[in-house]
Write a protein that holds these residues in place. Structure first.
Motif, PDB file in Angstrom:
ATOM      1  N   UNK A 209      61.653  93.437 -68.613  1.00 38.00           N
ATOM      2  CA  UNK A 209      61.982  92.396 -67.643  1.00 38.00           C
ATOM      3  C   UNK A 209      61.278  92.640 -66.316  1.00 38.00           C
ATOM      4  N   UNK A 210      61.310  93.875 -65.834  1.00 40.56           N
ATOM      5  CA  UNK A 210      60.665  94.185 -64.564  1.00 40.56           C
ATOM      6  C   UNK A 210      59.169  93.914 -64.636  1.00 40.56           C
ATOM      7  N   UNK A 211      58.541  94.315 -65.735  1.00 39.04           N
ATOM      8  CA  UNK A 211      57.099  94.113 -65.885  1.00 39.04           C
ATOM      9  C   UNK A 211      56.756  92.631 -65.894  1.00 39.04           C
ATOM     10  N   UNK A 212      57.583  91.833 -66.555  1.00 37.03           N
ATOM     11  CA  UNK A 212      57.338  90.394 -66.603  1.00 37.03           C
ATOM     12  C   UNK A 212      57.517  89.755 -65.241  1.00 37.03           C
ATOM     13  N   UNK A 213      58.580  90.142 -64.544  1.00 38.14           N
ATOM     14  CA  UNK A 213      58.940  89.486 -63.296  1.00 38.14           C
ATOM     15  C   UNK A 213      58.010  89.845 -62.158  1.00 38.14           C
ATOM     16  N   UNK A 214      57.599  91.131 -62.092  1.00 36.09           N
ATOM     17  CA  UNK A 214      56.782  91.561 -60.954  1.00 36.09           C
ATOM     18  C   UNK A 214      56.210  92.938 -61.249  1.00 36.09           C
ATOM     19  N   UNK A 215      55.052  92.972 -61.889  1.00 28.86           N
ATOM     20  CA  UNK A 215      54.467  94.244 -62.308  1.00 28.86           C
ATOM     21  C   UNK A 215      54.155  95.135 -61.114  1.00 28.86           C
ATOM     22  N   UNK A 216      53.608  94.576 -60.048  1.00 29.58           N
ATOM     23  CA  UNK A 216      53.246  95.393 -58.886  1.00 29.58           C
ATOM     24  C   UNK A 216      54.465  96.106 -58.320  1.00 29.58           C
ATOM     25  N   UNK A 217      55.597  95.429 -58.255  1.00 29.99           N
ATOM     26  CA  UNK A 217      56.819  96.046 -57.750  1.00 29.99           C
ATOM     27  C   UNK A 217      57.273  97.169 -58.678  1.00 29.99           C
ATOM     28  N   UNK A 218      57.242  96.951 -59.976  1.00 28.08           N
ATOM     29  CA  UNK A 218      57.697  97.952 -60.941  1.00 28.08           C
ATOM     30  C   UNK A 218      56.875  99.233 -60.849  1.00 28.08           C
ATOM     31  N   UNK A 219      55.614  99.146 -60.483  1.00 33.56           N
ATOM     32  CA  UNK A 219      54.751 100.322 -60.453  1.00 33.56           C
ATOM     33  C   UNK A 219      55.296 101.390 -59.513  1.00 33.56           C
ATOM     34  N   UNK A 220      55.930 100.993 -58.423  1.00 35.39           N
ATOM     35  CA  UNK A 220      56.437 101.974 -57.463  1.00 35.39           C
ATOM     36  C   UNK A 220      57.534 102.852 -58.054  1.00 35.39           C
ATOM     37  N   UNK A 221      58.351 102.303 -58.925  1.00 41.43           N
ATOM     38  CA  UNK A 221      59.450 103.089 -59.495  1.00 41.43           C
ATOM     39  C   UNK A 221      59.099 103.713 -60.840  1.00 41.43           C
ATOM     40  N   UNK A 222      58.096 103.163 -61.523  1.00 40.12           N
ATOM     41  CA  UNK A 222      57.829 103.574 -62.895  1.00 40.12           C
ATOM     42  C   UNK A 222      57.454 105.033 -63.048  1.00 40.12           C
ATOM     43  N   UNK A 223      56.559 105.530 -62.177  1.00 44.02           N
ATOM     44  CA  UNK A 223      56.102 106.901 -62.330  1.00 44.02           C
ATOM     45  C   UNK A 223      57.156 107.915 -61.914  1.00 44.02           C
ATOM     46  N   UNK A 224      58.103 107.501 -61.071  1.00 42.63           N
ATOM     47  CA  UNK A 224      59.161 108.421 -60.664  1.00 42.63           C
ATOM     48  C   UNK A 224      59.940 108.913 -61.873  1.00 42.63           C
ATOM     49  N   UNK A 225      60.188 108.025 -62.811  1.00 39.06           N
ATOM     50  CA  UNK A 225      60.933 108.414 -64.012  1.00 39.06           C
ATOM     51  C   UNK A 225      60.163 109.467 -64.812  1.00 39.06           C
ATOM     52  N   UNK A 226      58.838 109.340 -64.837  1.00 37.46           N
ATOM     53  CA  UNK A 226      58.031 110.341 -65.519  1.00 37.46           C
ATOM     54  C   UNK A 226      58.032 111.672 -64.794  1.00 37.46           C
ATOM     55  N   UNK A 227      58.021 111.643 -63.459  1.00 40.20           N
ATOM     56  CA  UNK A 227      58.102 112.870 -62.671  1.00 40.20           C
ATOM     57  C   UNK A 227      59.420 113.579 -62.951  1.00 40.20           C
ATOM     58  N   UNK A 228      60.514 112.813 -63.003  1.00 35.96           N
ATOM     59  CA  UNK A 228      61.819 113.394 -63.322  1.00 35.96           C
ATOM     60  C   UNK A 228      61.775 114.076 -64.687  1.00 35.96           C
TER      61      UNK A 228
END
Length: 591
Positions: A114-133
């Motif tokens: 849903x996030x990717x569909x609605x606003x990919x640029x916005x999702x990018x800011x939070x996406x990598x944090x989950x991988x860092x965790x």
């Protein structure tokens, strides 16, 4: 562009087909039931459609801006991110020991789409944090975990992945960023990293960079790479670390996401894991990132189909070739025309087939980390490893096909910015490139995931599909689909053996044919996904009066996929069986 989350499809796949509650029980999450999952996704759909979708065009028009080394995100992003964290979305998959909710990937994946569909640029800011965790929780010392994880999990701090350098992209053995030991057990990090998503932003109090660097006494090549945690703000003193954003990249798309050049000028960093084992640590994060990038492609494709369908129902042009369909109107809606239906159903079958495959990969990721026994975890790990390059590579290639079809359905209006369709093409194009180009994904699939284990993981997957085909053959209405899939399963094993033989006799053929093999594999996997959806739809037709149209559409789409999309495997097989020496032997001067 308006966004409406496909909640009915998510619910059908999770509950009717994948047995969500049984999966959660296998993970030990007995309190997580259907009603709670649906409530979470319904609230996620509201957030995606009402909060961040309206910011998508704003982000594209304004972009991220750099002034005095500080990045400002587009208007509304800060408030939307604050709402994201306050609602607990940032902590959705984080470990419970550090304030996370510990929800399974099978539930997080639909929300992330849903996030990717609605606003990919916005999702990018939070996406990598989950991988860092994930990387820190797996590899970092207890001291680093206690210092950093809780605030990363909550979203108060964000994370990045710093691999690429101007001269070192795919070939990380060439990286020059250095790490020098200091007396306090920290390291002094020097070098420049490029293409850093969210490397600088105004959404969070701190940014935690995971940086690949080389110790002075390290062996050459990738065996001499270590991983370091480098914070923007040092937690103990609250002083700014010796790093800076030197520039923002001017990009084709995802303009609302800050893609940064980050300079490390003696920045204080801390070793994660063992010295010279950094690439193994980073791959924990990269596998998650590659799965997420596949979802980015899926999200873009899903939004393109949604926009194209809406337009095709409303746009009036010409009369149907088989006769007028809407005599009360000046012309028929373009959805009545065969070519438009071809494009829409190509979009729909690729998107909805991929959606199920992505959820299957999410289930494997869940079981890899939380399976009840070591044997289950090992089997799931092999399945996830096999599927991730397909999810990343095929979903993002598929996304370009689907988003271009979306522009085509709109005709000339699709080329105009106000409709939002051309933005989807521009935003989605990066997904084929970052976290390893799709050519690299294809080579990873063949060399590291199929040839390395002598095809054991692939054989296990094919055996599972054969069992599903046997079950479907009992239904005379979809038995022909099952038989067709069985035919292609045999061909799949033959093509895998061919790739093995060619790799031994003509190594250049692996790179030459890997992408074709990835697509060949993907179309067969989507046929499996459509066979299962048709089977589930037939089984539930007598029980759900209100969903008859939805279930009938699933059955029809399965037939469309087998008739129109699966035959692409014929040409791909011809290519794989063809001459593998002509292209490698082509003379350089002849280019």
């Amino acid at each position: 562009m308006e966004y409406q989350a496909p909640l009915k499809d998510f619910q059908f796949l999770l509950h009717t087909l994948l047995n969500f509650e049984q999966h959660c029980e296998a993970l030990g999450l007995t309190e997580l039931n259907k009603d709670l999952a649906d409530a979470i996704l319904e609230e996620g759909a509201r957030y995606a459609s009402e909060v961040i979708a309206p910011l998508n065009s704003v982000g594209d028009e304004q972009g991220a801006t750099l002034n005095g080394g500080k990045v400002a995100t587009p208007k509304g992003f800060v408030e939307a991110y604050r709402a994201y964290c306050e609602a607990g979305w940032a902590a959705m998959t984080g470990p419970e020991a550090f304030g996370g909710q510990g929800l399974p990937a099978l539930l997080a994946t639909p929300f992330h789409e849903m996030l990717m569909s609605a606003n990919l640029a916005f999702r990018i800011y939070s996406g990598l944090t989950e991988g860092v965790v994930l990387a820190l929780n797996t590899h970092a010392s207890e001291t680093l975990k206690q210092t950093y994880l809780a605030k990363l999990v909550s979203g108060q701090w964000a994370g990045t992945m710093c691999l690429t350098e101007p001269h070192a992209g795919t070939d990380l053995a060439l990286l020059r960023t250095s790490a020098k030991p200091c007396a306090d057990n920290s390291y002094s990090i020097n070098g420049t990293k490029i293409f850093i998503s969210g490397g600088e932003q105004d959404l969070t109090e701190n940014i935690i960079h995971l940086v690949l660097a080389r110790l002075s006494d390290a062996p050459a090549g990738i065996k001499g790479i270590s991983l370091f945690l480098v914070p923007k703000i040092l937690p103990d003193s609250q002083a700014e670390n010796a790093l800076s954003c030197g520039a923002l990249e001017h990009k084709m798309g995802i303009k609302g996401a800050a893609t940064c050049v980050i300079n490390f000028d003696g920045a204080k960093g801390y070793l994660v894991g063992q010295a010279n084992q950094g690439l193994a640590c980073m791959f924990t994060m990269m596998n998650d990132a590659r799965f997420q990038v596949g979802l980015q492609g899926l999200g873009i494709a899903a939004q393109s189909y949604q926009g194209a369908l809406r337009y095709a129902r409303d746009r009036l042009q010409c009369r149907s070739l088989s006769g007028t369909k809407n005599p009360e109107l000046a012309a028929d809606p373009i959805i009545m025309h065969g070519d438009v239906r071809r494009m829409l159903l190509t979009q729909k079958t690729l998107v909805e087939g991929s959606r199920l495959l992505g959820l299957k990969a999410a289930m494997a990721l869940d079981l890899e980390h939380r399976g009840a026994s070591q044997a289950i975890r090992q089997q799931a790990s092999a399945r996830a490893a096999l599927l991730i390059p397909i999810v990343k590579g095929f979903f993002t290639d598929m996304s370009m096909e689907v988003s271009n079809l979306g522009v085509q359905v709109y005709g000339g209006h699709g080329y105009i910015r106000e409709w939002g369709m051309e933005q989807l093409v521009r935003d989605g194009r990066i997904t084929q490139l970052y976290e390893g180009t799709n050519g690299i994904q294809a080579q990873d699939l063949v060399k590291r995931k199929i040839l390395a284990d002598k095809g054991l993981a692939l054989s296990a997957l094919i055996n599972d599909i054969r069992q599903d085909c046997a079950q479907s053959q009992a239904n005379e209405k979809i038995a022909p689909l099952a038989s067709a899939l069985l035919h292609w399963l045999n061909r799949w094993q033959e093509m895998a053996s061919l790739m093995h033989d060619n790799n031994l006799n003509n190594p250049d053929s692996l790179s030459l044919n890997a992408c074709d093999f990835l697509h060949f594999s993907s179309y067969i996997l989507l046929a499996w996904c459509w066979l299962q959806q048709a089977q589930a739809a037939y089984e539930n037709l007598p029980h759900f009066d209100a969903d008859q149209d939805f279930l009938q559409a699933k059955i029809q789409c399965a037939h469309v996929y087998f008739e129109r999309i699966l035959p692409r495997c014929i040409s791909l097989m011809q290519i794989l069986l063809g001459n593998t020496r002509t292209i490698p032997s082509f003379q350089l001067d002849h280019f």
